[in-house]
Design a protein around this motif. Structure first.
Motif, PDB file in Angstrom:
ATOM      1  N   ARG A  23     -22.041  42.687 -19.583  1.00  0.00           N
ATOM      2  CA  ARG A  23     -21.755  43.933 -18.863  1.00  0.00           C
ATOM      3  C   ARG A  23     -20.250  44.144 -18.775  1.00  0.00           C
ATOM      4  O   ARG A  23     -19.757  45.244 -18.940  1.00  0.00           O
ATOM      5  CB  ARG A  23     -22.363  43.897 -17.468  1.00  0.00           C
ATOM      6  N   ASP A  24     -19.531  43.065 -18.442  1.00  0.00           N
ATOM      7  CA  ASP A  24     -18.077  43.095 -18.375  1.00  0.00           C
ATOM      8  C   ASP A  24     -17.579  41.712 -18.780  1.00  0.00           C
ATOM      9  O   ASP A  24     -17.461  40.820 -17.943  1.00  0.00           O
ATOM     10  CB  ASP A  24     -17.601  43.448 -16.963  1.00  0.00           C
ATOM     11  N   PRO A  25     -17.313  41.505 -20.068  1.00  0.00           N
ATOM     12  CA  PRO A  25     -16.920  40.184 -20.563  1.00  0.00           C
ATOM     13  C   PRO A  25     -15.641  39.635 -19.912  1.00  0.00           C
ATOM     14  O   PRO A  25     -15.400  38.432 -19.933  1.00  0.00           O
ATOM     15  CB  PRO A  25     -16.701  40.402 -22.058  1.00  0.00           C
ATOM     16  N   GLU A  26     -14.830  40.501 -19.312  1.00  0.00           N
ATOM     17  CA  GLU A  26     -13.582  40.078 -18.678  1.00  0.00           C
ATOM     18  C   GLU A  26     -13.775  39.713 -17.196  1.00  0.00           C
ATOM     19  O   GLU A  26     -12.850  39.232 -16.566  1.00  0.00           O
ATOM     20  CB  GLU A  26     -12.535  41.197 -18.781  1.00  0.00           C
ATOM     21  N   TYR A  27     -14.950  39.951 -16.678  1.00  0.00           N
ATOM     22  CA  TYR A  27     -15.200  39.713 -15.246  1.00  0.00           C
ATOM     23  C   TYR A  27     -15.173  38.229 -14.932  1.00  0.00           C
ATOM     24  O   TYR A  27     -15.732  37.410 -15.653  1.00  0.00           O
ATOM     25  CB  TYR A  27     -16.561  40.299 -14.857  1.00  0.00           C
ATOM     26  N   ASN A  28     -14.506  37.884 -13.839  1.00  0.00           N
ATOM     27  CA  ASN A  28     -14.517  36.515 -13.334  1.00  0.00           C
ATOM     28  C   ASN A  28     -14.348  36.590 -11.826  1.00  0.00           C
ATOM     29  O   ASN A  28     -13.260  36.906 -11.344  1.00  0.00           O
ATOM     30  CB  ASN A  28     -13.420  35.663 -13.963  1.00  0.00           C
ATOM     31  N   CYS A  29     -15.417  36.335 -11.100  1.00  0.00           N
ATOM     32  CA  CYS A  29     -15.374  36.443  -9.647  1.00  0.00           C
ATOM     33  C   CYS A  29     -14.638  35.252  -9.065  1.00  0.00           C
ATOM     34  O   CYS A  29     -15.057  34.111  -9.212  1.00  0.00           O
ATOM     35  CB  CYS A  29     -16.784  36.527  -9.066  1.00  0.00           C
ATOM     36  N   GLY A  30     -13.534  35.535  -8.397  1.00  0.00           N
ATOM     37  CA  GLY A  30     -12.780  34.501  -7.716  1.00  0.00           C
ATOM     38  C   GLY A  30     -12.641  34.804  -6.231  1.00  0.00           C
ATOM     39  O   GLY A  30     -11.855  34.183  -5.539  1.00  0.00           O
ATOM     40  N   LYS A  31     -13.423  35.765  -5.776  1.00  0.00           N
ATOM     41  CA  LYS A  31     -13.317  36.191  -4.381  1.00  0.00           C
ATOM     42  C   LYS A  31     -14.009  35.205  -3.456  1.00  0.00           C
ATOM     43  O   LYS A  31     -14.946  34.520  -3.839  1.00  0.00           O
ATOM     44  CB  LYS A  31     -13.910  37.589  -4.222  1.00  0.00           C
ATOM     45  N   THR A  32     -13.533  35.162  -2.221  1.00  0.00           N
ATOM     46  CA  THR A  32     -14.110  34.293  -1.196  1.00  0.00           C
ATOM     47  C   THR A  32     -14.219  35.086   0.104  1.00  0.00           C
ATOM     48  O   THR A  32     -13.688  36.195   0.213  1.00  0.00           O
ATOM     49  CB  THR A  32     -13.248  33.042  -0.958  1.00  0.00           C
ATOM     50  N   GLY A  33     -14.896  34.505   1.079  1.00  0.00           N
ATOM     51  CA  GLY A  33     -14.996  35.108   2.405  1.00  0.00           C
ATOM     52  C   GLY A  33     -15.625  36.487   2.383  1.00  0.00           C
ATOM     53  O   GLY A  33     -16.569  36.750   1.632  1.00  0.00           O
ATOM     54  N   ASP A  34     -15.079  37.377   3.214  1.00  0.00           N
ATOM     55  CA  ASP A  34     -15.612  38.738   3.332  1.00  0.00           C
ATOM     56  C   ASP A  34     -15.507  39.503   2.017  1.00  0.00           C
ATOM     57  O   ASP A  34     -16.348  40.357   1.722  1.00  0.00           O
ATOM     58  CB  ASP A  34     -14.881  39.506   4.431  1.00  0.00           C
ATOM     59  N   GLU A  35     -14.491  39.203   1.220  1.00  0.00           N
ATOM     60  CA  GLU A  35     -14.339  39.883  -0.075  1.00  0.00           C
ATOM     61  C   GLU A  35     -15.474  39.514  -1.020  1.00  0.00           C
ATOM     62  O   GLU A  35     -15.928  40.349  -1.798  1.00  0.00           O
ATOM     63  CB  GLU A  35     -12.997  39.538  -0.716  1.00  0.00           C
ATOM     64  N   LEU A  36     -15.942  38.274  -0.962  1.00  0.00           N
ATOM     65  CA  LEU A  36     -17.063  37.862  -1.803  1.00  0.00           C
ATOM     66  C   LEU A  36     -18.339  38.573  -1.374  1.00  0.00           C
ATOM     67  O   LEU A  36     -19.091  39.076  -2.219  1.00  0.00           O
ATOM     68  CB  LEU A  36     -17.256  36.344  -1.758  1.00  0.00           C
ATOM     69  N   LEU A  37     -18.584  38.668  -0.078  1.00  0.00           N
ATOM     70  CA  LEU A  37     -19.761  39.398   0.389  1.00  0.00           C
ATOM     71  C   LEU A  37     -19.673  40.865  -0.010  1.00  0.00           C
ATOM     72  O   LEU A  37     -20.664  41.456  -0.444  1.00  0.00           O
ATOM     73  CB  LEU A  37     -19.927  39.264   1.905  1.00  0.00           C
ATOM     74  N   ALA A  38     -18.497  41.459   0.095  1.00  0.00           N
ATOM     75  CA  ALA A  38     -18.311  42.851  -0.322  1.00  0.00           C
ATOM     76  C   ALA A  38     -18.606  43.015  -1.813  1.00  0.00           C
ATOM     77  O   ALA A  38     -19.185  44.020  -2.244  1.00  0.00           O
ATOM     78  CB  ALA A  38     -16.892  43.318   0.002  1.00  0.00           C
ATOM     79  N   GLU A  39     -18.232  42.028  -2.615  1.00  0.00           N
ATOM     80  CA  GLU A  39     -18.503  42.061  -4.057  1.00  0.00           C
ATOM     81  C   GLU A  39     -20.007  41.979  -4.326  1.00  0.00           C
ATOM     82  O   GLU A  39     -20.541  42.693  -5.176  1.00  0.00           O
ATOM     83  CB  GLU A  39     -17.772  40.910  -4.744  1.00  0.00           C
ATOM     84  N   ILE A  40     -20.695  41.128  -3.613  1.00  0.00           N
ATOM     85  CA  ILE A  40     -22.156  41.013  -3.759  1.00  0.00           C
ATOM     86  C   ILE A  40     -22.807  42.334  -3.381  1.00  0.00           C
ATOM     87  O   ILE A  40     -23.683  42.835  -4.099  1.00  0.00           O
ATOM     88  CB  ILE A  40     -22.697  39.849  -2.897  1.00  0.00           C
ATOM     89  N   LYS A  41     -22.370  42.922  -2.281  1.00  0.00           N
ATOM     90  CA  LYS A  41     -22.919  44.208  -1.840  1.00  0.00           C
ATOM     91  C   LYS A  41     -22.670  45.294  -2.885  1.00  0.00           C
ATOM     92  O   LYS A  41     -23.544  46.112  -3.168  1.00  0.00           O
ATOM     93  CB  LYS A  41     -22.319  44.612  -0.496  1.00  0.00           C
TER      94      LYS A  41
END
Length: 148
Positions: free
Chosen positions: A54-72
């Motif tokens: 979907r996005d070959p450049e994507y790499n999730c490095g978020k933590t905390g509230d930012e990670l939950l926001a990314e999941i949402k």
């Protein structure tokens, strides 16, 4: 009406997927987040987004509230139109925010409202009184019958 999933007959008739793999990745990401396994949550998002192309450049490095926001965010993108949003908002205790066209939304002014979960009994659906009055298997009538 949405046409996200193809139908072979009239709208609403056709082969509907009950579960998709992307839903499973998102469930895993959310569960791992709430279990405080942040690396596993990030890996689930990477598997969904980067590893599927979907996005070959994507790499999730978020933590905390930012990670939950990314999941949402990815739940809202991936599961759009499949009936998950209301249950997600209810589970998370999030507010519904509807914006007008002028504010970048897609609602006419009268429908552009903010609804907090606590404004409406935490969005609990109520059984109409006439249903409990005439159905002895539910409601106060069930308690009366068990006492007799």
């Amino acid at each position: 009406m949405q046409f996200k999933i193809a139908a072979e007959d009239q709208p609403g008739v056709g082969h509907l997927n009950n579960f998709r793999s992307s839903e499973m990745y998102l469930i895993e990401a959310e569960a791992e987040y709430f279990l405080n396994n942040l690396t596993a949550a990030q890996n689930a998002l990477n598997a969904l987004t980067r590893d599927t192309g979907r996005d070959p450049e994507y790499n999730c490095g978020k933590t905390g509230d930012e990670l939950l926001a990314e999941i949402k965010k990815y739940r809202s993108i991936e599961l759009w139109g499949e009936g998950f949003e209301w249950f997600d908002l209810k589970r998370w205790g999030d507010t519904i925010e509807r914006h007008t066209y002028e504010d970048g939304g897609n609602f006419i002014t009268v429908l552009a409202v903010t609804i907090n979960p606590n404004d409406n009994n935490k969005w609990t659906w109520r059984i109409p009184l006439k249903e409990t009055d005439y159905n002895h298997a539910i409601g106060s009538n069930a308690n009366l019958e068990s006492e007799e």
